[in-house]
Enzyme design. Structure first.
Site, PDB file in Angstrom:
ATOM      1  N   CYS A   1     -11.346  -0.999  13.163  1.00  0.00           N
ATOM      2  CA  CYS A   1     -11.064   0.256  14.148  1.00  0.00           C
ATOM      3  C   CYS A   1     -12.304   0.476  14.794  1.00  0.00           C
ATOM      4  O   CYS A   1     -12.692   0.467  16.017  1.00  0.00           O
ATOM      5  CB  CYS A   1     -10.413   1.351  13.802  1.00  0.00           C
ATOM      6  SG  CYS A   1     -10.756   2.010  12.153  1.00  0.00           S
TER       7      CYS A   1
HETATM    8  N1  LIG Z   1      -5.951   3.837   9.414  1.00  0.00           N
HETATM    9  C1  LIG Z   1      -6.470   3.179  10.389  1.00  0.00           C
HETATM   10  O1  LIG Z   1      -6.863   3.839  11.245  1.00  0.00           O
HETATM   11  C2  LIG Z   1      -6.838   1.598  10.134  1.00  0.00           C
HETATM   12  C3  LIG Z   1      -7.358   1.075  11.415  1.00  0.00           C
HETATM   13  C4  LIG Z   1      -7.456  -0.475  11.461  1.00  0.00           C
HETATM   14  C5  LIG Z   1      -7.211  -1.008  10.089  1.00  0.00           C
HETATM   15  N2  LIG Z   1      -6.760  -0.503   8.992  1.00  0.00           N
HETATM   16  C6  LIG Z   1      -6.529  -1.192   7.955  1.00  0.00           C
HETATM   17  O2  LIG Z   1      -5.144  -1.328   7.740  1.00  0.00           O
HETATM   18  C7  LIG Z   1      -4.758  -1.359   6.290  1.00  0.00           C
HETATM   19  C8  LIG Z   1      -3.744  -0.192   6.021  1.00  0.00           C
HETATM   20  O3  LIG Z   1      -4.037   1.000   6.445  1.00  0.00           O
HETATM   21  P1  LIG Z   1      -3.289   2.261   6.525  1.00  0.00           P
HETATM   22  O4  LIG Z   1      -4.317   3.472   7.217  1.00  0.00           O
HETATM   23  O5  LIG Z   1      -2.015   2.241   7.200  1.00  0.00           O
HETATM   24  O6  LIG Z   1      -3.274   2.606   4.977  1.00  0.00           O
HETATM   25  P2  LIG Z   1      -2.159   3.669   4.353  1.00  0.00           P
HETATM   26  O7  LIG Z   1      -2.063   4.807   5.159  1.00  0.00           O
HETATM   27  O8  LIG Z   1      -2.997   3.937   2.943  1.00  0.00           O
HETATM   28  O9  LIG Z   1      -1.171   3.011   3.878  1.00  0.00           O
HETATM   29  C9  LIG Z   1      -0.846   1.832   3.039  1.00  0.00           C
HETATM   30  C10 LIG Z   1       0.486   1.154   3.053  1.00  0.00           C
HETATM   31  O10 LIG Z   1       0.534   0.169   1.895  1.00  0.00           O
HETATM   32  C11 LIG Z   1       1.319   0.491   0.723  1.00  0.00           C
HETATM   33  N3  LIG Z   1       0.480   0.052  -0.447  1.00  0.00           N
HETATM   34  C12 LIG Z   1      -0.651   0.491  -1.002  1.00  0.00           C
HETATM   35  N4  LIG Z   1      -1.026  -0.113  -1.899  1.00  0.00           N
HETATM   36  C13 LIG Z   1      -0.030  -0.939  -2.266  1.00  0.00           C
HETATM   37  C14 LIG Z   1       0.266  -2.087  -3.166  1.00  0.00           C
HETATM   38  N5  LIG Z   1      -0.852  -2.233  -3.922  1.00  0.00           N
HETATM   39  N6  LIG Z   1       1.464  -2.814  -3.109  1.00  0.00           N
HETATM   40  C15 LIG Z   1       2.233  -2.614  -1.953  1.00  0.00           C
HETATM   41  N7  LIG Z   1       2.076  -1.780  -1.039  1.00  0.00           N
HETATM   42  C16 LIG Z   1       1.086  -1.075  -1.272  1.00  0.00           C
HETATM   43  C17 LIG Z   1       1.326   2.110   0.662  1.00  0.00           C
HETATM   44  O11 LIG Z   1       2.399   2.626   0.020  1.00  0.00           O
HETATM   45  P3  LIG Z   1       2.227   3.794  -0.832  1.00  0.00           P
HETATM   46  O12 LIG Z   1       2.235   4.847   0.460  1.00  0.00           O
HETATM   47  O13 LIG Z   1       3.441   3.977  -1.645  1.00  0.00           O
HETATM   48  O14 LIG Z   1       0.806   3.436  -1.696  1.00  0.00           O
HETATM   49  C18 LIG Z   1       1.447   2.190   2.447  1.00  0.00           C
HETATM   50  O15 LIG Z   1       2.804   1.836   2.498  1.00  0.00           O
HETATM   51  C19 LIG Z   1      -5.907  -1.258   5.360  1.00  0.00           C
HETATM   52  O16 LIG Z   1      -6.167  -2.236   5.125  1.00  0.00           O
HETATM   53  C20 LIG Z   1      -6.800  -0.404   6.541  1.00  0.00           C
HETATM   54  O17 LIG Z   1      -8.089  -0.802   6.303  1.00  0.00           O
HETATM   55  C21 LIG Z   1      -6.692   0.891   8.957  1.00  0.00           C
END
Ligand SMILES: NC(=O)c1ccc[n+]([C@@H]2O[C@H](COP(=O)([O-])OP(=O)(O)OC[C@H]3O[C@@H](n4cnc5c(N)ncnc54)[C@H](OP(=O)(O)O)[C@@H]3O)[C@@H](O)[C@H]2O)c1
Length: 333
Positions: free
Chosen positions: A148
């Protein structure tokens, strides 16, 4: 209809992605995985969402889909085996983590201090920035969705690099992000009590995970300072750049003509600078240019986007449309 599977559907990016996909006319969501909420329905976790069952990673049938989104943390142990299995099964995949964003395994090893766990996948992956890599994304099996923060630097700087206008390759990118950038899982720094009514820099002077992709895509040396803003969504970056002396503001603006037909990039008129409220809940990267001094070539660029849409899930749908042969803005405007 293209059949879609999402891993990590209950995170911030997964949630935004599902909101986009349920409105998309050419796709159907076949499965959505969760970890702690596996076995529930999506509507139990987010009450206004669809009634989609949430399954565990092991229960998801990747053979039943055409394209997969992995919205998992970069350090999820399931990620690389899962990507490998999906690619072996001939599926297209868009990964949200920063695992596959660098092109060169040596660059990865140098920046992370350890070898890449699957260098053959890293080399095969295409950096998921349609404005720069549209044709490669169209033909890719594995797309590494962009970070991002990096988009707020790469998209404003790229036209200046391409036009050969940059005099000093060392560029300062001073960025501020809302707390959703850190994801939904619990972390002290994004607690309401820790983030509300304060403003702080973090990872200053260290090698931020996003630095590599900014430098890879622009060829510049970036001094990057991220900050945590007490808002939920949006990133605003202020970029300090030195151009060739004597370049007029009109010449600089002319370099941005290459974005003329881009549906999601807005170059604001002279004298206007973007604010978070202009881009929140939208697919736009907005930017404003300010000449500081004609003689020295100093410019300040301010750019802003919604980290969950153009900075993550919307950007991924833009790439998905290219990979599946749909019109690029389908479901996004
Ligand atoms: N947030 C942003 O603005 C943004 C922008 C660009 C890229 N990203 C990238 O996108 C990805 C997701 O980000 P996010 O912000 O959506 O993260 P998040 O809100 O922490 O969500 C992660 C998801 O993955 C699941 N999860 C976590 N660990 C897991 C595991 N070991 N096995 C299976 N499922 C698992 C979580 O389930 P639980 O809740 O049950 O743990 C949740 O559904 C990351 O790599 C991040 O760097 C994020």
């Amino acid at each position: 209809m293209a059949r879609i599977g999402i891993y990590g559907a209950t995170g911030y990016t997964g949630y935004e992605l599902i909101k986009l996909l349920v409105r998309h006319p050419e796709v159907e969501l076949v499965f959505a995985t969760a970890r702690s909420d596996a076995g529930k329905r999506l509507s139990e976790v987010f009450p206004t969402m669809i009634d989609q069952p949430l399954v565990s990673v092991e229960q998801a049938d990747l053979h039943a889909v055409d394209l997969i989104f992995t919205c998992l943390p970069h350090n999820a142990p399931e990620l690389i085996p899962l990507v490998q299995r999906a690619l072996d099964a001939g599926k297209k995949l868009i990964d949200f983590s920063d695992t596959f964003r660098l092109n060169d395994p040596d660059d990865y090893a140098r920046r992370r201090g350890r070898p890449h766990p699957a260098p053959e996948l890293l080399v095969a992956a295409v950096y998921g920035l349609p404005e720069l890599h549209r044709e490669a994304i169209r033909h890719a099996q594995l797309v590494a969705n962009t970070g991002c923060y990096p988009l707020t630097a790469i998209l404003p700087l790229w036209p200046l690099v391409k036009a050969g206008l940059i005099a000093d390759p060392e560029v300062i990118v001073d960025s501020k992000s809302g707390v959703s950038g850190a994801g939904r899982s619990l972390a002290l720094k994004s607690h309401f009590g820790e983030a509300h009514e304060t403003f702080s820099a973090y990872n200053i002077g260290r090698v931020h995970r996003h630095l590599g992709e900014m430098e890879q895509e622009t060829g510049l040396q970036i001094i990057f300072s991220p900050h945590l803003l007490p808002v939920y969504r949006g990133i605003l970056s202020t970029i300090y750049v030195k151009l060739q002396p004597g370049i007029s503001a009109d010449q600089v603006r002319a370099a941005y003509a290459l974005y003329r037909d881009e549906p999601f990039i807005k170059l604001l008129p002279e004298g206007r600078l973007p604010e978070l409220r202009h881009v929140q809940q939208t697919m736009y990267l907005a930017m404003g240019l300010q000449q500081v001094d004609l003689a020295s070539g100093r410019y300040i660029i301010v750019s802003a986007l919604d980290n969950l849409l153009k900075g993550a899930s919307g950007q991924a749908v833009q790439s998905m449309n290219l990979m599946l042969g749909f019109p690029e803005p389908l479901g996004l405007i």
